[in-house]
Design a protein around this motif. Structure first.
Motif, PDB file in Angstrom:
ATOM      1  N   ARG A  95      -5.243   5.047  -3.755  1.00 35.54           N
ATOM      2  CA  ARG A  95      -4.726   3.726  -4.127  1.00 35.54           C
ATOM      3  C   ARG A  95      -5.694   3.101  -5.123  1.00 35.54           C
ATOM      4  N   THR A 113       1.041   5.341  -4.394  1.00 34.62           N
ATOM      5  CA  THR A 113      -0.225   5.751  -4.982  1.00 34.62           C
ATOM      6  C   THR A 113      -0.375   5.087  -6.342  1.00 34.62           C
ATOM      7  N   ASP A 114      -1.582   5.140  -6.891  1.00 34.28           N
ATOM      8  CA  ASP A 114      -1.874   4.384  -8.098  1.00 34.28           C
ATOM      9  C   ASP A 114      -2.025   5.313  -9.304  1.00 34.28           C
ATOM     10  N   PRO A 147      -1.679  -1.448  -6.165  1.00 34.94           N
ATOM     11  CA  PRO A 147      -1.598  -2.172  -4.884  1.00 34.94           C
ATOM     12  C   PRO A 147      -2.309  -3.520  -4.926  1.00 34.94           C
ATOM     13  N   LEU A 164       0.804  -1.223   0.000  1.00 29.61           N
ATOM     14  CA  LEU A 164       0.000   0.000   0.000  1.00 29.61           C
ATOM     15  C   LEU A 164       0.839   1.277   0.000  1.00 29.61           C
TER      16      LEU A 164
END
Length: 525
Positions: A348, A123-124, A352, A120
């Protein structure tokens, strides 16, 4: 057949929800997650198990590539130092903080708590890009958030590999080899991505076949990703680097017609993949919860604790960094609103989840890896929380911060740019008029068209009276040829305005697309 029917139903559901999200002007990823979760809770809904191969090999490459292709070189060069600090320092801090909190409040062992923190920590890019399309953030703020999400994955993936290795082998962490692995993953991925971009550039410069160009564009992200993975480097980094390099050269590699076709095809692919993958996140959570042991039933509280930790660490890291950057930029009193927006934009998403799914199922001795189901549930639930809570509230937070660009600002910038383009076209017309090689009727039509652009209105051009059919046809041919020449002049002027920092990348792309549409219409006549 049942699997095929489930996939088709998922595509239809995701497409419908995403379409309504656009119409209602709400974040599509957030609504898709909610819709997927609601469908999964309905009686009779089949359990959905997400395959890591499907996510990693089919979904991620084109989405990462599309996000990277939109990254403007100019703004990226301006923010590379803070991006580097966030991509390494903040990832390590987030992983350590989440690992400590998870080890304290959850039943996870410290090894699996470290795995959760590593998963985690970043960031995505897919979620950040999808949410950021609706916001009018200043260019550097938008690029900072997007670039961070693209380049912090190499750090996070190395941490996941190290953490998973510790958990599987029950061994101590070897941070020396972890540092070497990071440089191999990130450096090797960068080299392979740049090499793929160079080869694709050579190929695309030598072809003008729209079908072949489309195939090349669709294959490029998979080629970059797979070549890097085969070489045991970072496929994510390779895909991102290839997208950034090719995105900065896209306007010079193809003509207007091909650019429009690629934009339409890739827009469709990204829309479908984003719709399906965000729906899958919501659909998968109930099945993952059912697989939990009885002692893990307090997972909602664990998820909230982890999500709160991620937000707190991000804010504590960004506040001083933002103050330093603003002070170096000559701002005496730092603006606290910027770190708040940057914190809330750090959602997120797919990455992840893909990292959590890649964690081995069993230890080296063959026994099931204890805690893996809870890691999957917490990862998915934290993704859901960030997408829903932060996704639905990000636009109000940006509006309340006062840093968003007003629509009038964007309109003024675009109007000024259109005026510059029209003046450049008129200057070129005067040069042609002095040469006396163009019929006056054609020059008059072009002048009136450009004058209408200056007045921001459309003026229909009337045919000249007293000319026969063949003369009209000849004049139209000359008109189209000269208009294409003027479009080339306007494109050069547009690039000059961008290079001189007089317009944003968003304005440049919008006006370039308008010029491409006009050039394509001229070719169709």
């Amino acid at each position: 057949m049942r699997s095929v029917g489930t996939v088709l139903a998922l595509v239809v559901l995701a497409t419908l929800v995403a379409t309504f999200a656009r119409r209602w002007r709400i974040p599509a990823p957030s609504l898709l997650v909610v819709a997927g979760l609601a469908v999964a809770l309905l009686p009779g809904t089949p359990q959905i198990a997400i395959s890591p191969q499907i996510i990693g090999l089919v979904v991620l490459p084109p989405l990462l590539y599309a996000s990277a292709e939109d990254m403007p070189w100019r703004e990226l060069r301006a923010v590379w130092k803070p991006v580097g600090i966030l991509a390494i320092g903040l990832v390590l801090a987030s992983a350590a903080a989440v690992g400590a909190v998870a080890a304290y409040v959850t039943p996870l062992s410290w090894q699996m708590a470290f795995v959760l923190g590593a998963v985690l920590a970043s960031t995505d890019p897919v979620a950040v890009t999808a949410l950021g399309r609706r916001l009018a953030l200043p260019p550097r703020v938008q690029v900072l958030v997007q670039a961070e999400s693209l380049f912090n994955d190499a750090t996070s993936l190395v941490l996941v590999r190290v953490a998973a290795g510790i958990a599987v082998a029950s061994a101590a962490a070897d941070w020396g080899s972890a540092g070497g692995e990071f440089f191999v993953l990130a450096g090797g991925g960068t080299v392979i991505g740049a090499a793929v971009a160079g080869v694709i550039t050579l190929i695309r410069r030598r072809t003008e076949d729209p079908v072949l160009e489309t195939v090349i564009a669709l294959v490029t992200p998979y080629a970059a990703y797979l070549l890097a993975e085969v070489a045991h480097t970072s496929g994510v980094t390779s895909c991102v680097v290839a997208g950034v390099v090719l995105g900065g050269r896209g306007d010079r590699l193809t003509n207007a017609r091909i650019r429009l076709q690629l934009h339409a095809v890739y827009g469709t692919v990204v829309f479908l993949l984003e719709s399906v993958v965000f729906s899958l996140i919501g659909l998968a959570l109930p099945a993952q919860v059912r697989a939990l042991a009885h002692g893990d039933r307090a997972w909602p509280l664990y998820a909230l604790a982890v999500a709160a930790t991620l937000i707190a660490v991000r804010l504590l890291w960004l506040a001083p960094l933002s103050a330093v950057v603003q002070r170096k930029g000559g701002i005496g009193r730092p603006n606290w609103r910027i770190p708040v927006v940057l914190t809330w934009a750090g959602t997120r998403g797919v990455m992840p989840l893909a990292a959590a799914l890649s964690v081995p199922v069993a230890m080296k001795d063959g026994t099931p890896l204890d805690g893996r189901p809870l890691v999957l549930v917490l990862t998915t639930s934290v993704v859901v929380v960030t997408l829903v809570v932060q996704g639905f509230t990000l636009a109000p937070v940006v509006r309340a911060s006062g840093i968003a660009l007003e629509p009038a600002h964007t309109a003024r910038e675009e109007a000024r740019a259109r005026s510059h383009l029209a003046h450049a076209g008129l200057a070129r017309l005067e040069e042609l008029a002095e040469l006396e090689v163009v019929p006056d009727v054609v020059l008059d039509r072009l002048r009136r068209g450009l004058a209408a652009r200056l007045e921001d209105a459309r003026d229909r051009l009337a045919e000249s009276d007293g000319t026969d059919g063949s003369a009209i046809e000849s004049a139209d041919l000359v008109y189209r040829q000269l208009r294409r020449d003027l479009i080339a002049v306007e494109t050069t002027e547009l690039q000059r305005l961008y290079d001189e920092h007089r317009i944003s990348d968003t304005t440049r792309r919008r006006l370039q697309r308008a010029l491409d549409l006009e050039e394509a219409r001229l070719a169709d006549v």
